[in-house]
Write a protein that holds these residues in place. Structure first.
Motif, PDB file in Angstrom:
ATOM      1  N   ASP A   1      20.425   7.501 -19.905  1.00  0.00           N
ATOM      2  CA  ASP A   1      20.817   6.118 -19.611  1.00  0.00           C
ATOM      3  C   ASP A   1      21.670   6.050 -18.347  1.00  0.00           C
ATOM      4  O   ASP A   1      21.614   5.059 -17.600  1.00  0.00           O
ATOM      5  N   ARG A   2      22.437   7.070 -18.115  1.00  0.00           N
ATOM      6  CA  ARG A   2      23.301   7.100 -16.928  1.00  0.00           C
ATOM      7  C   ARG A   2      22.497   7.122 -15.642  1.00  0.00           C
ATOM      8  O   ARG A   2      22.825   6.436 -14.663  1.00  0.00           O
ATOM      9  N   PHE A   3      21.421   7.901 -15.629  1.00  0.00           N
ATOM     10  CA  PHE A   3      20.609   8.026 -14.408  1.00  0.00           C
ATOM     11  C   PHE A   3      19.314   7.212 -14.476  1.00  0.00           C
ATOM     12  O   PHE A   3      18.470   7.343 -13.588  1.00  0.00           O
ATOM     13  N   LEU A   4      19.178   6.379 -15.500  1.00  0.00           N
ATOM     14  CA  LEU A   4      17.955   5.580 -15.638  1.00  0.00           C
ATOM     15  C   LEU A   4      17.708   4.644 -14.457  1.00  0.00           C
ATOM     16  O   LEU A   4      16.568   4.518 -14.004  1.00  0.00           O
ATOM     17  N   PRO A   5      18.728   3.961 -13.902  1.00  0.00           N
ATOM     18  CA  PRO A   5      18.460   3.071 -12.771  1.00  0.00           C
ATOM     19  C   PRO A   5      17.821   3.779 -11.578  1.00  0.00           C
ATOM     20  O   PRO A   5      16.861   3.260 -10.981  1.00  0.00           O
ATOM     21  N   ILE A   6      18.313   4.952 -11.208  1.00  0.00           N
ATOM     22  CA  ILE A   6      17.754   5.640 -10.044  1.00  0.00           C
ATOM     23  C   ILE A   6      16.363   6.164 -10.348  1.00  0.00           C
ATOM     24  O   ILE A   6      15.456   6.117  -9.507  1.00  0.00           O
ATOM     25  N   LEU A   7      16.132   6.646 -11.567  1.00  0.00           N
ATOM     26  CA  LEU A   7      14.805   7.144 -11.944  1.00  0.00           C
ATOM     27  C   LEU A   7      13.790   6.010 -11.984  1.00  0.00           C
ATOM     28  O   LEU A   7      12.647   6.169 -11.554  1.00  0.00           O
ATOM     29  N   THR A   8      14.208   4.855 -12.499  1.00  0.00           N
ATOM     30  CA  THR A   8      13.321   3.691 -12.546  1.00  0.00           C
ATOM     31  C   THR A   8      12.975   3.219 -11.144  1.00  0.00           C
ATOM     32  O   THR A   8      11.817   2.904 -10.845  1.00  0.00           O
ATOM     33  N   THR A   9      13.978   3.170 -10.283  1.00  0.00           N
ATOM     34  CA  THR A   9      13.749   2.740  -8.901  1.00  0.00           C
ATOM     35  C   THR A   9      12.771   3.669  -8.195  1.00  0.00           C
ATOM     36  O   THR A   9      11.837   3.218  -7.519  1.00  0.00           O
ATOM     37  N   ILE A  10      12.980   4.970  -8.332  1.00  0.00           N
ATOM     38  CA  ILE A  10      12.096   5.941  -7.688  1.00  0.00           C
ATOM     39  C   ILE A  10      10.672   5.803  -8.219  1.00  0.00           C
ATOM     40  O   ILE A  10       9.703   5.784  -7.442  1.00  0.00           O
ATOM     41  N   PHE A  11      10.511   5.695  -9.531  1.00  0.00           N
ATOM     42  CA  PHE A  11       9.173   5.593 -10.115  1.00  0.00           C
ATOM     43  C   PHE A  11       8.425   4.371  -9.586  1.00  0.00           C
ATOM     44  O   PHE A  11       7.277   4.477  -9.130  1.00  0.00           O
ATOM     45  N   PHE A  12       9.051   3.210  -9.639  1.00  0.00           N
ATOM     46  CA  PHE A  12       8.355   1.994  -9.238  1.00  0.00           C
ATOM     47  C   PHE A  12       8.171   1.902  -7.725  1.00  0.00           C
ATOM     48  O   PHE A  12       7.162   1.350  -7.253  1.00  0.00           O
ATOM     49  N   MET A  13       9.113   2.435  -6.957  1.00  0.00           N
ATOM     50  CA  MET A  13       8.939   2.432  -5.507  1.00  0.00           C
ATOM     51  C   MET A  13       7.735   3.287  -5.113  1.00  0.00           C
ATOM     52  O   MET A  13       6.896   2.872  -4.311  1.00  0.00           O
ATOM     53  N   VAL A  14       7.644   4.489  -5.663  1.00  0.00           N
ATOM     54  CA  VAL A  14       6.510   5.355  -5.346  1.00  0.00           C
ATOM     55  C   VAL A  14       5.209   4.724  -5.825  1.00  0.00           C
ATOM     56  O   VAL A  14       4.201   4.724  -5.108  1.00  0.00           O
ATOM     57  N   LEU A  15       5.214   4.162  -7.038  1.00  0.00           N
ATOM     58  CA  LEU A  15       3.996   3.559  -7.584  1.00  0.00           C
ATOM     59  C   LEU A  15       3.505   2.404  -6.723  1.00  0.00           C
ATOM     60  O   LEU A  15       2.319   2.349  -6.367  1.00  0.00           O
ATOM     61  N   PHE A  16       4.379   1.478  -6.379  1.00  0.00           N
ATOM     62  CA  PHE A  16       3.962   0.315  -5.608  1.00  0.00           C
ATOM     63  C   PHE A  16       3.581   0.696  -4.187  1.00  0.00           C
ATOM     64  O   PHE A  16       2.644   0.113  -3.616  1.00  0.00           O
ATOM     65  N   MET A  17       4.282   1.658  -3.606  1.00  0.00           N
ATOM     66  CA  MET A  17       3.907   2.121  -2.269  1.00  0.00           C
ATOM     67  C   MET A  17       2.556   2.830  -2.291  1.00  0.00           C
ATOM     68  O   MET A  17       1.755   2.702  -1.362  1.00  0.00           O
ATOM     69  N   ASN A  18       2.293   3.581  -3.350  1.00  0.00           N
ATOM     70  CA  ASN A  18       1.015   4.300  -3.452  1.00  0.00           C
ATOM     71  C   ASN A  18      -0.163   3.360  -3.656  1.00  0.00           C
ATOM     72  O   ASN A  18      -1.238   3.547  -3.088  1.00  0.00           O
ATOM     73  N   ILE A  19       0.029   2.353  -4.505  1.00  0.00           N
ATOM     74  CA  ILE A  19      -1.093   1.527  -4.939  1.00  0.00           C
ATOM     75  C   ILE A  19      -1.631   0.651  -3.819  1.00  0.00           C
ATOM     76  O   ILE A  19      -2.769   0.145  -3.906  1.00  0.00           O
ATOM     77  N   THR A  20      -0.861   0.453  -2.756  1.00  0.00           N
ATOM     78  CA  THR A  20      -1.374  -0.339  -1.630  1.00  0.00           C
ATOM     79  C   THR A  20      -2.560   0.341  -0.953  1.00  0.00           C
ATOM     80  O   THR A  20      -3.301  -0.304  -0.211  1.00  0.00           O
ATOM     81  N   GLY A  21      -2.748   1.625  -1.226  1.00  0.00           N
ATOM     82  CA  GLY A  21      -3.869   2.334  -0.613  1.00  0.00           C
ATOM     83  C   GLY A  21      -5.227   1.866  -1.070  1.00  0.00           C
ATOM     84  O   GLY A  21      -6.238   2.121  -0.392  1.00  0.00           O
ATOM     85  N   ILE A  22      -5.304   1.177  -2.214  1.00  0.00           N
ATOM     86  CA  ILE A  22      -6.606   0.709  -2.706  1.00  0.00           C
ATOM     87  C   ILE A  22      -6.671  -0.822  -2.761  1.00  0.00           C
ATOM     88  O   ILE A  22      -7.637  -1.385  -3.266  1.00  0.00           O
ATOM     89  N   ILE A  23      -5.651  -1.510  -2.253  1.00  0.00           N
ATOM     90  CA  ILE A  23      -5.654  -2.972  -2.241  1.00  0.00           C
ATOM     91  C   ILE A  23      -6.380  -3.458  -0.997  1.00  0.00           C
ATOM     92  O   ILE A  23      -6.061  -3.031   0.117  1.00  0.00           O
ATOM     93  N   PRO A  24      -7.382  -4.344  -1.131  1.00  0.00           N
ATOM     94  CA  PRO A  24      -8.111  -4.849   0.041  1.00  0.00           C
ATOM     95  C   PRO A  24      -7.180  -5.457   1.076  1.00  0.00           C
ATOM     96  O   PRO A  24      -6.175  -6.080   0.748  1.00  0.00           O
ATOM     97  N   PHE A  25      -7.527  -5.248   2.345  1.00  0.00           N
ATOM     98  CA  PHE A  25      -6.804  -5.730   3.518  1.00  0.00           C
ATOM     99  C   PHE A  25      -5.505  -4.966   3.768  1.00  0.00           C
ATOM    100  O   PHE A  25      -4.859  -5.186   4.785  1.00  0.00           O
ATOM    101  N   MET A  26      -5.105  -4.098   2.858  1.00  0.00           N
ATOM    102  CA  MET A  26      -4.012  -3.167   3.123  1.00  0.00           C
ATOM    103  C   MET A  26      -4.618  -1.793   3.367  1.00  0.00           C
ATOM    104  O   MET A  26      -4.506  -1.243   4.447  1.00  0.00           O
ATOM    105  N   ASN A  27      -5.243  -1.238   2.340  1.00  0.00           N
ATOM    106  CA  ASN A  27      -6.085  -0.045   2.478  1.00  0.00           C
ATOM    107  C   ASN A  27      -5.376   1.198   2.977  1.00  0.00           C
ATOM    108  O   ASN A  27      -6.017   2.116   3.467  1.00  0.00           O
TER     109      ASN A  27
END
Length: 273
Positions: A102-128
């Motif tokens: 619980d103490r380090f959950l904020p940083i772990l959550t931020t890292i997970f979602f930042m990497v996920l959202f940055m990665n997923i733009t690779g298959i989104i049309p017009f971003m690619n």
């Protein structure tokens, strides 16, 4: 992806056959769209815009999903809770326990979602292209992960963290001549480098493969035509298969990055430190 792939095909000439040019490393160095204050090193490219959009999307996702929490959650709140619960249960608590998790959950959550959202733009049309396919974002996240590891270790054992890391107990002192340099390199140098390169290379290769398949489809179908269209069907099928695979890689890399961050924190707060 099709619009980007079209730039890889040489224009038709009247007396020469069409020529196919595969994707190159220049894909990751697009021209500047805006130069701030007229300085080239402060220029904003298409990839930077994608990174800005992904960052805004992360903030909106977490804010909208948690701003009006209800006992009976709606679809959007359920999606946000599912993601947050996954990080809390499968990464933070599993590796760090409830208290440190619980103490380090904020940083772990931020890292997970930042990497996920940055990665997923690779298959989104017009971003690619993934926001993590250039070194800036992977390096920044790796440094944050590394800084959290150092902070956790010093917070747990201010006097002995570096000593115990570089001079493990139970080792005969002459062996420290070999062990200490190895520990220094593996613990304090290799970790941020491997975090950066693992994420960067996976997303670069994924982008190049997708561009290759879709560019080949357009080349076979529109430039060559005839019986070459059969190959176009095959390359198109491979393109869609690798698109699904790229989604899996995007999620997996986000999980691995957050998981390794938790592993490093766990090593830093272990009792021997």
């Amino acid at each position: 992806m099709f619009s980007q792939a079209a730039t890889l095909i040489a224009p038709l000439a009247t007396d020469e056959p069409p020529v196919f040019h595969g994707p190159s490393i220049s894909e990751f160095f697009p021209p500047a769209i805006v130069e701030l204050f007229g300085l080239e090193w402060l220029s904003i490219t298409r990839i930077n815009l994608i990174q800005f959009i992904a960052t805004i999307a992360v903030v909106l996702f977490l804010w909208l999903g948690t701003r009006n929490m209800r006992v009976v959650p709606g679809r959007f709140q359920s999606l946000a809770e599912m993601g947050l619960g996954f990080v809390r249960t499968n990464i933070a608590h599993d590796l760090l326990g409830k208290k440190d998790g619980d103490r380090f959950l904020p940083i772990l959550t931020t890292i997970f979602f930042m990497v996920l959202f940055m990665n997923i733009t690779g298959i989104i049309p017009f971003m690619n292209i993934a926001g993590t396919s250039v070194i800036g974002v992977p390096l920044l996240l790796a440094l944050i992960s590394y800084g959290t590891f150092i902070y956790a270790g010093i917070k747990k054992s201010p006097k002995n963290f570096f000593k115990n890391s570089l001079f493990p107990s139970g080792v005969p002192w002459p062996i420290y001549i070999i062990v200490t340099p190895i520990e220094l390199i593996s613990t304090f140098i290799i970790r941020p480098v491997t975090l950066t390169l693992r994420l960067l290379m996976n997303m670069m290769v994924g982008h190049l493969l997708l561009v290759l398949f879709f560019a080949a489809t357009q080349f076979f179908l529109l430039d060559l035509g005839g019986w070459w269209s059969a190959l176009a069907a095959g390359s198109l099928a491979f393109g869609f298969v690798f698109t699904l695979f790229e989604i899996l890689v995007a999620v997996l890399q986000a999980y691995v990055f957050a998981l390794l961050t938790a592993v490093y924190i766990q090593l830093a707060v272990a009792e021997e430190h």
